[in-house]
Design a protein around this motif. Structure first.
Motif, PDB file in Angstrom:
ATOM      1  N   ALA A 124       1.315  -1.288  -0.407  1.00 14.01           N
ATOM      2  CA  ALA A 124      -0.229   0.382   0.013  1.00 14.01           C
ATOM      3  C   ALA A 124       0.956   1.305   0.238  1.00 14.01           C
ATOM      4  N   LEU A 125       1.788   1.202   0.845  1.00 13.23           N
ATOM      5  CA  LEU A 125       3.210   2.108   0.543  1.00 13.23           C
ATOM      6  C   LEU A 125       3.013   3.017  -1.071  1.00 13.23           C
ATOM      7  N   GLU A 126       2.868   2.525  -2.253  1.00 13.94           N
ATOM      8  CA  GLU A 126       2.985   2.281  -3.399  1.00 13.94           C
ATOM      9  C   GLU A 126       2.241   3.734  -3.721  1.00 13.94           C
ATOM     10  N   THR A 127       0.840   3.783  -2.976  1.00 11.99           N
ATOM     11  CA  THR A 127      -0.529   4.821  -2.656  1.00 11.99           C
ATOM     12  C   THR A 127       0.174   6.172  -2.009  1.00 11.99           C
ATOM     13  N   HIS A 128       0.704   5.641  -1.050  1.00  9.81           N
ATOM     14  CA  HIS A 128       1.232   7.047  -0.066  1.00  9.81           C
ATOM     15  C   HIS A 128       2.416   8.018  -0.294  1.00  9.81           C
ATOM     16  N   ASN A 129       2.196   9.457  -0.052  1.00  2.00           N
ATOM     17  CA  ASN A 129       4.041   9.938  -0.166  1.00  2.00           C
ATOM     18  C   ASN A 129       4.714   9.883   0.783  1.00  2.00           C
ATOM     19  N   CYS A 130       5.944   9.060  -0.165  1.00  2.00           N
ATOM     20  CA  CYS A 130       6.522   8.259   0.664  1.00  2.00           C
ATOM     21  C   CYS A 130       8.145   9.278   0.774  1.00  2.00           C
ATOM     22  N   LEU A 131       8.996   9.354   1.825  1.00  2.00           N
ATOM     23  CA  LEU A 131       9.480  10.514   1.814  1.00  2.00           C
ATOM     24  C   LEU A 131      11.205   9.541   1.580  1.00  2.00           C
ATOM     25  N   ILE A 132      12.023  10.362   0.441  1.00  2.00           N
ATOM     26  CA  ILE A 132      13.078   8.996  -0.005  1.00  2.00           C
ATOM     27  C   ILE A 132      14.952   9.929   0.754  1.00  2.00           C
TER      28      ILE A 132
ATOM     29  N   SER B 149      20.393   6.464   0.789  1.00  2.00           N
ATOM     30  CA  SER B 149      20.411   4.665   0.872  1.00  2.00           C
ATOM     31  C   SER B 149      20.689   3.854  -0.178  1.00  2.00           C
ATOM     32  N   ALA B 150      21.410   2.402   0.039  1.00  2.00           N
ATOM     33  CA  ALA B 150      21.385   1.953  -1.188  1.00  2.00           C
ATOM     34  C   ALA B 150      20.386   1.806  -1.948  1.00  2.00           C
ATOM     35  N   ASP B 151      18.963   1.512  -1.891  1.00  5.86           N
ATOM     36  CA  ASP B 151      18.074   1.220  -3.216  1.00  5.86           C
ATOM     37  C   ASP B 151      16.649   2.582  -2.476  1.00  5.86           C
ATOM     38  N   PRO B 152      17.015   3.650  -2.255  1.00 11.05           N
ATOM     39  CA  PRO B 152      16.095   4.570  -1.868  1.00 11.05           C
ATOM     40  C   PRO B 152      14.503   4.167  -3.073  1.00 11.05           C
ATOM     41  N   TYR B 153      14.708   3.820  -4.020  1.00 16.71           N
ATOM     42  CA  TYR B 153      13.054   3.686  -4.269  1.00 16.71           C
ATOM     43  C   TYR B 153      12.744   3.028  -4.016  1.00 16.71           C
ATOM     44  N   ASN B 154      13.300   1.571  -3.096  1.00 18.69           N
ATOM     45  CA  ASN B 154      12.697   0.155  -3.155  1.00 18.69           C
ATOM     46  C   ASN B 154      12.370   0.148  -1.576  1.00 18.69           C
ATOM     47  N   TRP B 155      11.904  -0.224  -0.965  1.00 22.88           N
ATOM     48  CA  TRP B 155      11.699  -0.334   0.778  1.00 22.88           C
ATOM     49  C   TRP B 155      12.176  -2.006   0.928  1.00 22.88           C
ATOM     50  N   LYS B 156      12.339  -2.567   1.687  1.00 21.87           N
ATOM     51  CA  LYS B 156      12.336  -4.033   1.790  1.00 21.87           C
ATOM     52  C   LYS B 156      11.702  -4.372   2.789  1.00 21.87           C
TER      53      LYS B 156
ATOM     54  N   PHE C 230       9.433  14.792  -1.814  1.00 22.92           N
ATOM     55  CA  PHE C 230      10.032  15.460  -0.933  1.00 22.92           C
ATOM     56  C   PHE C 230      11.009  14.123  -1.223  1.00 22.92           C
ATOM     57  N   HIS C 231      12.582  14.971  -1.290  1.00 20.46           N
ATOM     58  CA  HIS C 231      13.814  14.069  -1.022  1.00 20.46           C
ATOM     59  C   HIS C 231      14.803  14.608  -0.433  1.00 20.46           C
ATOM     60  N   ALA C 232      15.612  14.493   0.685  1.00 20.02           N
ATOM     61  CA  ALA C 232      17.208  14.863   1.289  1.00 20.02           C
ATOM     62  C   ALA C 232      17.877  13.146   1.437  1.00 20.02           C
ATOM     63  N   ASN C 233      19.247  13.552   1.335  1.00 23.88           N
ATOM     64  CA  ASN C 233      20.171  12.919   1.699  1.00 23.88           C
ATOM     65  C   ASN C 233      20.901  12.205   3.328  1.00 23.88           C
ATOM     66  N   SER C 234      19.896  13.432   4.295  1.00 29.20           N
ATOM     67  CA  SER C 234      19.863  13.040   5.648  1.00 29.20           C
ATOM     68  C   SER C 234      18.734  12.663   6.532  1.00 29.20           C
ATOM     69  N   PRO C 235      19.124  11.326   6.767  1.00 31.06           N
ATOM     70  CA  PRO C 235      17.883  10.808   7.978  1.00 31.06           C
ATOM     71  C   PRO C 235      17.644  11.740   8.684  1.00 31.06           C
ATOM     72  N   ARG C 236      18.316  12.595   9.270  1.00 28.25           N
ATOM     73  CA  ARG C 236      17.658  13.130  10.528  1.00 28.25           C
ATOM     74  C   ARG C 236      16.180  14.396   9.560  1.00 28.25           C
ATOM     75  N   ALA C 237      16.294  15.029   7.669  1.00 24.18           N
ATOM     76  CA  ALA C 237      15.964  15.648   7.550  1.00 24.18           C
ATOM     77  C   ALA C 237      14.517  14.587   6.937  1.00 24.18           C
TER      78      ALA C 237
ATOM     79  N   GLY D 227       3.739  15.866   8.924  1.00 22.11           N
ATOM     80  CA  GLY D 227       3.070  15.127   8.269  1.00 22.11           C
ATOM     81  C   GLY D 227       3.382  15.350   7.009  1.00 22.11           C
ATOM     82  N   ALA D 228       4.831  15.399   6.392  1.00 24.50           N
ATOM     83  CA  ALA D 228       4.972  15.029   4.669  1.00 24.50           C
ATOM     84  C   ALA D 228       4.640  13.633   4.256  1.00 24.50           C
ATOM     85  N   GLY D 229       4.994  12.919   4.804  1.00 29.84           N
ATOM     86  CA  GLY D 229       4.589  11.978   4.016  1.00 29.84           C
ATOM     87  C   GLY D 229       5.373  10.871   5.189  1.00 29.84           C
ATOM     88  N   ILE D 230       5.432   9.499   4.960  1.00 29.69           N
ATOM     89  CA  ILE D 230       6.053   8.174   5.416  1.00 29.69           C
ATOM     90  C   ILE D 230       7.446   7.929   5.510  1.00 29.69           C
ATOM     91  N   GLY D 231       8.633   7.886   6.143  1.00 34.97           N
ATOM     92  CA  GLY D 231       9.798   7.733   5.955  1.00 34.97           C
ATOM     93  C   GLY D 231      10.694   6.237   6.267  1.00 34.97           C
TER      94      GLY D 231
END
Length: 294
Positions: free
Chosen positions: A183-191, A195-202, A218-225, A233-237
């Protein structure tokens, strides 16, 4: 001029390909770094660098000298370390590179008691979310998460850490809570781009590791961001546990799919190969391993 100081300055400038960068690495002025290298060249009777207004490159003689400098400086550090061990007192500089988020909080907190116990040890911490070439840039130690890209480096495992999927109650009340990873495919995911494969979560589904595609604005190069965007409330990370721990404790974030978690990332202390670890660096690695296990 002290020859060892000249050699250390030469190695730093060669690694940074810049007098300014080399001076910054050593904590001295560019003018002093230039003076040390010039005096070393005069002492040797040879030109070590080709200098232009924009670049600093090694001459053939400089390249040969660099290859011999590195093991000599290592042996000198080893000798100092041996004396320190016999005196039971640690002293000297340690240069460390680490990820920005983890380094600015968790690493600093772990270093503080070590420095209190060994007041003559000094730290130079450089934080970066980009891959740093520790040998070329003159670092004694790198703190890194995940699979090691350079197999020539030595590493000691410090700890394992969960990678957790998180969202805020605010987001879930507005968009609903996904009941299955698909169901994550239908949500705003925070990228998180690092990470090794940012657009595929295991996830572990029915005993197997399965990847599910995700995306979002939303994309960022920092986990704290990513964590802070999730709090807003911007999405699921998906983040290392250290980055979201305070928010989980105060309830501003919650973990999703805990039973399906499939990824653990490992934290390593990484150091150059073929180098005898000085007493202070060996003691620090042991301290970090103990601190992070706790």
């Amino acid at each position: 001029m002290d020859t060892i100081d000249g050699m250390r300055t030469f190695v730093a400038v060669a690694g940074q390909r810049s007098f300014t960068g080399g001076a910054g690495q050593l904590g001295i002025s560019t003018k002093l770094a230039s003076k040390y290298v010039r005096q070393l060249e005069e002492h040797l009777g040879a030109q070590l660098f080709n200098r232009t207004t924009r670049t600093v490159t090694l001459t053939d003689t400089g390249t040969a000298y660099l290859e011999r400098c590195l093991p000599l400086l290592d042996q000198f550090d080893e000798l100092e370390g041996l004396v320190q061990e016999r005196q039971s007192e640690l002293a000297g500089p340690i240069r460390i590179t680490a990820p920005t988020g983890f380094g600015s909080r968790e690493l600093v907190a772990a270093l503080h008691p070590f420095q209190k116990a060994h007041s003559k040890v000094t730290f130079d911490i450089r934080l970066s979310d980009q891959h740093v070439a520790i040998i070329e840039e003159g670092f004694d130690l790198a703190i890194r998460f995940g699979a090691l890209k350079d197999s020539s480096l030595m590493a000691r495992k410090l700890m394992d850490m969960r990678l957790v999927v998180i969202a805020s109650p605010k987001y879930l009340s507005e968009y609903g809570e996904p009941r299955h990873p698909s169901a994550l495919e239908t949500h705003n995911c925070l990228i998180q781009l690092t990470s090794a494969d940012p657009y595929n979560w295991k996830f572990r589904v029915d005993g197997e590791i399965v990847s599910f595609p995700v995306d979002g604005p939303f994309h960022a190069n920092s986990p704290r961001a990513i964590a802070h965007m999730a709090v807003d409330g911007a999405g699921i990370g998906i983040c290392p546990h250290y980055a979201v721990k305070p928010f989980l404790e105060d309830g501003t974030l919650q973990v999703l799919f805990e039973a399906e978690e499939a990824t653990v990332i490992t934290l390593y202390a990484v150091y150059p190969p073929g180098r005898h670890l000085t007493a202070r660096i060996r003691a620090l690695i042991n301290h970090l391993a103990e601190a992070f296990r706790a």
